[in-house]
Design an enzyme around this catalytic site. Structure first.
Site, short mmCIF file in Angstrom:
data_model
loop_
_atom_site.label_atom_id
_atom_site.label_comp_id
_atom_site.label_asym_id
_atom_site.label_seq_id
_atom_site.Cartn_x
_atom_site.Cartn_y
_atom_site.Cartn_z
N ARG A 69 0.86 -1.18 0.00
CA ARG A 69 0.00 0.00 0.00
C ARG A 69 0.90 1.23 0.00
NH1 ARG A 69 2.34 1.89 3.76
NH2 ARG A 69 0.79 3.50 3.77
N GLY A 70 0.23 2.40 -0.14
CA GLY A 70 1.00 3.63 -0.33
C GLY A 70 1.06 3.88 -1.84
N ALA A 71 0.70 5.11 -2.23
CA ALA A 71 0.52 5.37 -3.67
C ALA A 71 1.73 5.00 -4.54
CB ALA A 71 0.12 6.83 -3.87
N ASP A 78 -2.36 10.69 -2.21
CA ASP A 78 -2.64 9.68 -3.24
C ASP A 78 -2.96 10.33 -4.58
OD1 ASP A 78 -2.72 7.98 -0.86
OD2 ASP A 78 -3.29 6.49 -2.36
N ASN A 130 -5.74 12.48 0.45
CA ASN A 130 -4.84 11.62 1.23
C ASN A 130 -5.66 10.83 2.23
OD1 ASN A 130 -2.16 10.71 1.89
ND2 ASN A 130 -2.36 11.86 3.80
#
Ligand code: MRU
Length: 363
Positions: free
Chosen positions: A60-62, A250, A260
């Site tokens: 995860r995490g853009a 994001d 975000n």
């Protein structure tokens, strides 16, 4: 670094969150659902596995999502039986369609898939050569991600002074990227520059990326921190205990509205009311010039179970039959954002003009 490092931390500090295994032709990644309790590397051999891993937040995490999807396209080409280029392109496009639907808010996902599809669409040569070319491109994107993060970190670290206490939301560190991180990368850089800093870590309900992942990273970097409940951030700001707030994003619209992790908007409002600078740290690939405002950013709504399944003594806290809503992101309007830090420098208000100027300069 601490004098006593576990085998796990040594391993983690030298590896990336996502990496290609040349021997097995597999994508490997840390299973972030298990941290901090268990450190496990999983191996993915198909683009369908990559899609599931993104949707279920193994990764995860853009930026990490985007690069994983790029390697997903590498796997799709390797899974394809096509002997002619046109057929392989079709297989790549259908894999890209599946990957695109996994997490709708992170524009890095779309950006990465378009870059990989573009390579396939313009490639001249045999299908075996295309497979190699796609792997080269994904590796290049992964390396660029780390370089870009370090450049942002240098710009952002100038905004942190020795002795500062900062608030950080969600996880934007090495785990949310290929390595180093965005907002947490800024904090890490300030620490490496020798500044004595303290981080108030928003726990980040409902999936607790702050309490689990950011705290885990800060332990490894030996940076001073305390976890706070999300709703305590306003208290710390109103009592003068916070110098600045750093978040990732994001997706950022052309006018500087910032999507975000849920809770970012309330954090920014409290920062504004207390005259605490609020910074979003984003690679240029997170800026979506196709969207004029943040109202157009698609907001992912995840399974209500993530909110309802809070346990105490092994029992669910909310009554049976309780319903929940679970938007995973919110939009912070540009008027309450102090600055956006990119790999090209720090962008201030008016964002619409200054974002466009930055893009013009680098094109
Ligand atoms: O739902 P997640 O954990 O993928 O959300 C992550 C965030 O909101 C981060 O702040 C964002 O992706 C930027 S990370 C570099």
């Amino acid at each position: 670094m601490r004098a006593t490092l576990s085998a796990e931390s040594v391993f983690w500090c030298v590896m990336r969150t996502i990496r290609w295994n040349e021997q097995l032709d597999h994508l490997e990644m840390i299973d972030q659902r298990l941290l901090p309790g268990e450190f496990k590397i999983i191996s993915l051999s198909s683009y369908q596995d990559v899609a599931t891993s993104i949707a279920e937040m193994v990764v995860r995490g853009a930026p990490a999502i985007g690069i994983s999807a790029a390697f997903g396209i590498v796997l799709a080409a390797r899974q394809s039986n096509a002997k002619i280029l046109a057929r392989m392109r079709e297989d790549i496009h259908s894999a890209a369609e599946l990957l695109r639907t996994t997490r709708p808010t992170a524009v890095n996902l779309v950006w990465a898939l378009e870059r990989m599809s573009d390579v396939a669409d313009h490639f001249q040569g045999g299908t075996e050569d295309l497979k190699k070319r796609l792997l080269d491109e994904a590796q290049k994107m992964a390396n660029e991600d780390v370089e870009i993060n370090k450049r942002m970190a240098l710009f952002g670290a100038d905004l942190i002074e020795d002795g500062d206490t900062v608030i950080h939301h969600c996880n934007t560190g090495a785990l949310a990227t290929v390595d180093w991180g965005t907002a947490l990368g800024v904090i890490r850089m300030a620490h490496e520059q020798g500044k004595n800093i303290h981080v108030l870590v928003d726990e980040t309900r409902p999936r607790l990326q702050g309490a689990r992942l950011t705290a885990w990273e800060l332990e490894h970097y030996n940076i001073s921190y305390e976890i706070i409940s999300d709703n305590a951030a306003g208290y710390f700001m109103s009592t003068g205990q916070v110098k600045s707030v750093f978040v990732g994003a994001d997706r950022v619209a052309a006018n500087g509205d910032v999507a975000n992790k849920i809770g970012t908007y309330m954090l920014a409002l409290a920062a504004k009311d207390n005259a605490v600078p609020f910074y979003a740290v984003v690679p240029s690939s997170t800026i979506d010039l196709n969207l004029n405002t943040g109202q157009q950013i698609p907001i992912e709504e995840r399974n209500p179970a993530e909110v309802l399944d809070i346990q105490r003594d092994g029992k669910r806290l909310s009554p049976q039959g309780a319903k929940a809503r679970n938007p995973a992101f919110d939009v912070t309007p540009n008027r309450i954002v102090t600055a956006i830090i990119t790999e090209f420098g720090v962008i201030k208000q008016p964002f619409k003009e200054n974002i466009q100027d930055m893009i013009n300069q680098v094109e």
